[in-house]
Design a protein around this motif. Structure first.
Motif, short mmCIF file in Angstrom:
data_model
loop_
_atom_site.label_atom_id
_atom_site.label_comp_id
_atom_site.label_asym_id
_atom_site.label_seq_id
_atom_site.Cartn_x
_atom_site.Cartn_y
_atom_site.Cartn_z
N TYR A 1 -6.26 -2.95 3.48
CA TYR A 1 -5.35 -3.92 4.09
C TYR A 1 -5.78 -4.22 5.52
N ARG B 1 -5.13 -7.41 2.38
CA ARG B 1 -4.34 -8.28 3.26
C ARG B 1 -4.67 -9.75 3.02
N GLU C 1 -2.67 -10.87 0.13
CA GLU C 1 -1.27 -11.07 0.54
C GLU C 1 -1.10 -12.41 1.26
#
Length: 796
Positions: A494, A559, A562
């Motif tokens: 992430y 990330r 996301e």
């Protein structure tokens, strides 16, 4: 002087007993010695060079490989071989000699080289075949016997299938083995134990394909390769064993040590045709390979195709199997790579050894496949660093391919859109022959590459953004047009670090000199070097600070995924990195979904950079293009140029022109600008000046001496001592440049501090022949270890 492993000259009397033949054995222990054993009469017909044997050693019995069969031995009281393992010799004589060369050039024991040459599943004492019971229908003679209802059901199924595995038959008939046994008693069926091969691609439905029409550039390249194949010695290889010297004979427990192993003279036999096929991405290099392979098969020769592990996709394997599963040169195509089970690897390897598979496609270790009458070796994406083995023997599969071809009289084709500077320099200087494919197949256009200055974007968006405005707009356009997008980021996780903005604390690995990566889905901080994991703190761990406002910085694929969900909520996403692909089937499923249009945007690390052909991909985004530019490695610029060019090449492989957005904080770096223009020659000509000025490859070759231990000062002191020893011992090499010692770029790894000394010379064969014996003689503290890496590709 005598070469160990070969018969004594006429007139030299051996000291063995009256039994006629002696086996010289390299044990599965790295002792740097070979041992002589007597061959009992019961094993005489099965013991040959390359055979696996069990022998007594002290109070144990261990396995080894026969490296020579002799008429006599200088030693007396030889112990007998206990058993011969396997149904045939596992090592071919030519591959055995290749292992000898590797041991000498890469400075490791022969036994270590043999472990790389033979897969673990093949070296085992027990036969690795899987057997299962099979039921076969027999012809009925005379009056047909009376059957029960269940027996009749089984018989009816067998009439349709003729032969079935017992377990499958029981499942179809919904009965027990006893019913089938009764049919066997009546003489209607035969139940027998048969080998059941484990084929990793056995369930795939592969439709045959025919050769494609080549464009002019492809035709020229193929013609030259075919002419080289036609010019090969029809009688096969003429290589002679490598020469070496015997030092004094030594006895130890077990068998009788014949000698320390020799350091074979490195270098390829002269006359092996080596071609560099320099073709832009999408230029049809694979089709040239396929048609060259077909020609080799027509000559009665075999072939090896090396592909980087990350490019060895089901799509790649299918192309080769589809071409050669039919026609006059029909053959099995064996596949060797790290994702096979031990049983699958055993069975694939045996297909090659038995001559049933004459084409091998695989990753690095496939270069050792026991292909007889080898005619062609293809090394695709020859610049790839994954061809270099990280552990001893630290061989480079591309270089081993050239050596093997030279010894066995084969042709080598090295292919790449971005060749290594060494290979391109060899082609420029005439050592290799250059073949060029400057245009994409079917006249498709190269993608338009746009470089985005992320410094400007950061000022506009008040902080480093994930997507620049131009890339964001381009993604929206592709989604509207039902086209596909690939986004590349060479960092998983992430966030790349966890830090405190008040005191500056950064969460680091206790074992390595790297920051821990935050994996949000698992809620863990992880080290990508040693695997250390720990929980995520809720406040700064520094006792003097305890700031609850710790924050994550940096960007990883988790990330990025996301951010995509938030920006494009209706897009169908898939992510490919080592965190998401846990099972063998995961990789295939994601690629299949992407190929069939079930995924709009594919996010990934290097897994998506090469070997993929998806005509509907019209946009590629490279999120942080300059991640690897600032590493302390002279190849950093070359690697960045290669990676950007390869990733860009995934776009525009269909009818619609592709577009690539390269996001970078150093947008004017030459590696990025030359990649933007698809200008390999421009990059090469600039980079080669820097290499020549500093005597880096290809103008010299590198050996890396690494010292490691848990006490930093002791390792530093030992490294200084080793440098002095090296300069004294290697004084005969006039052009030797010694740099260091200094801390390795990764100064601490897995709790060990690391210091390096770099050696550069044009006479690497000479240097390697001195380094090998020197490394076993140099005195080191008990808790400091030394490793040698010849021709390293990574200085980390």
């Amino acid at each position: 002087m005598l070469q160990p492993g070969f018969p004594l000259p006429p007139g030299m009397v051996g000291g063995s007993d009256s039994r006629s033949m002696i086996a010289r054995v390299a044990l599965d222990l790295a002792l740097r010695k070979e041992f002589d054993y007597a061959i009992p009469a019961e094993w005489a017909e099965r013991v040959e060079v390359g055979a696996r044997v069990k022998v007594p050693f002290g109070r144990r019995e261990i396995l080894g490989s026969v490296v020579a069969v002799l008429e006599s031995s200088p030693q007396t009281n030889l112990r007998d071989i206990v058993a011969v393992v396997g149904r045939q010799a596992q090592l071919t004589p030519m591959v055995l000699e290749l292992a000898r060369w590797m041991a000498g050039y890469y400075c490791c024991p022969l036994e270590t080289a043999l472990k790389s040459v033979l897969p673990e599943s093949v070296r085992q004492e027990q036969d690795g075949w899987r057997e299962r019971l099979t039921v076969r229908m027999l012809p009925v003679h005379g009056e047909f016997p009376e059957l029960t209802k269940r027996q009749r059901e089984v018989w009816n199924i067998l009439q349709e299938w003729r032969e079935l595995p017992l377990q499958e038959l029981l499942k179809l008939a919904e009965t027990t083995a006893e019913t089938v046994r009764r049919l066997e008693d009546k003489g209607l069926v035969a139940i027998r134990n048969e080998i059941s091969e484990r084929d990793p691609y056995g369930e795939d439905v592969i439709l045959p394909t025919e050769s494609l029409v080549l464009n002019e550039e492809q035709r020229v390249a193929l013609k030259v390769i075919v002419e080289a194949l036609d010019g090969l010695n029809p009688g096969g290889p003429t290589a002679t064993p490598a020469s070496g010297a015997i030092s004094e004979w030594a006895s130890t427990e077990g068998g009788v040590a014949s000698s320390p192993l020799p350091s074979a003279s490195p270098g390829a036999a002269s006359g092996a045709p080596v071609f560099l096929l320099h073709g832009v991405t999408g230029s049809g290099k694979t089709e040239v390979y396929l048609q060259a392979l077909a020609h080799a098969l027509a000559q009665g020769r075999g072939a090896i195709v090396l592909v980087p592990e990350i490019s060895l996709t089901p799509q790649t394997v299918e192309r080769f199997k589809a071409r050669f599963n039919h026609g006059p040169s029909r053959t099995l195509v064996a596949v060797l790579h790290s994702h096979l089970s031990a049983g699958e690897r055993h069975d694939e390897w045996q297909k090659i050894r038995q001559g049933r598979a004459r084409i091998v496609i695989g990753a690095r270790s496939a270069i050792f496949a026991p292909v007889e009458r080898l005619g062609l070796i293809v090394v695709d994406e020859e610049h790839e660093s994954s061809y270099k083995q990280a552990e001893a023997p630290r061989y480079h599969a591309r270089d081993v391919a050239v050596v093997r071809a030279g010894r066995e009289g084969a042709v080598v084709v090295l292919g790449s859109a971005t060749p290594s500077l060494e290979s391109y320099h060899h082609a420029r200087s005439g050592k290799y022959r250059m073949l060029e494919l400057k245009q994409r197949a079917d006249n498709a256009k190269m993608p338009i590459v746009r470089v985005v200055d992320m410094r400007t974007e950061a000022r506009k968006q008040k902080g480093p953004p994930v997507f620049s405005h131009p890339l964001h707009e381009a993604i929206l356009q592709r989604l509207e047009r039902k086209e596909q997008v690939m986004l590349f980021l060479n960092r998983r996780g992430y966030s790349t670090s966890l830090q405190c903005p008040l005191c500056g604390f950064v969460a680091g690995c206790p074992n390595c000199s790297v920051a821990l990566t935050y994996h949000r889905q698992r809620q863990k901080l992880c080290c990508h070097v040693c695997g250390h994991e720990e929980g995520v703190p809720t406040q700064c761990p520094d006792a003097k600070c305890r700031n609850p406002g710790i924050r994550y910085s940096g960007l990883g694929t988790e990330r990025l995924e996301e951010a995509l969900v938030k920006q494009y909520p209706h897009a169908r996403l898939a992510r490919m990195d080592s965190d998401t692909l846990k099972r063998k089937s995961d990789y295939r499923k994601v690629l299949t979904d992407f190929r069939t249009g079930k995924v709009d945007i594919l996010v990934g690390t290097q897994m998506i950079a090469k070997g993929l052909h998806f005509p509907n991909v019209t946009l590629v985004g490279i999120i942080y293009a300059d991640l690897g530019l600032h590493l302390p490695d002279f190849r950093a610029g070359e690697r960045t140029f290669q990676l950007l060019t390869q990733v860009s090449g995934r776009a525009g492989r269909g009818d619609i022109e592709g577009e690539v957005f390269v996001q970078a904080f150093t947008p004017f770096h030459p590696a990025i600008q030359f990649a933007r223009r698809h200008d390999y020659i421009g990059f090469y000509e600039q980079e080669i000046e820097f290499r020549e000025a500093l005597k880096y490859p290809p103008f010299a070759r590198v050996a890396l001496v690494t010292l490691r231990g848990r006490n930093e000062e002791k390792v530093r002191f030992t490294a200084d001592h080793v440098r002095k020893e090296l300069e004294q011992f290697m004084g005969a090499i006039r052009d030797l440049i010694v740099a260091g010692p200094g801390p390795a770029p990764l100064a601490k790894a897995e709790s060990y501090y690391r210091f390096q000394i770099m050696l550069r010379t044009r006479a690497m064969s000479r240097l390697a022949s001195l380094l090998d014996p020197w490394s076993s003689q140099v005195e080191l503290p008990e808790d400091v270890r030394l490793t040698l890496d010849i021709d390293p590709v990574d200085l980390m």
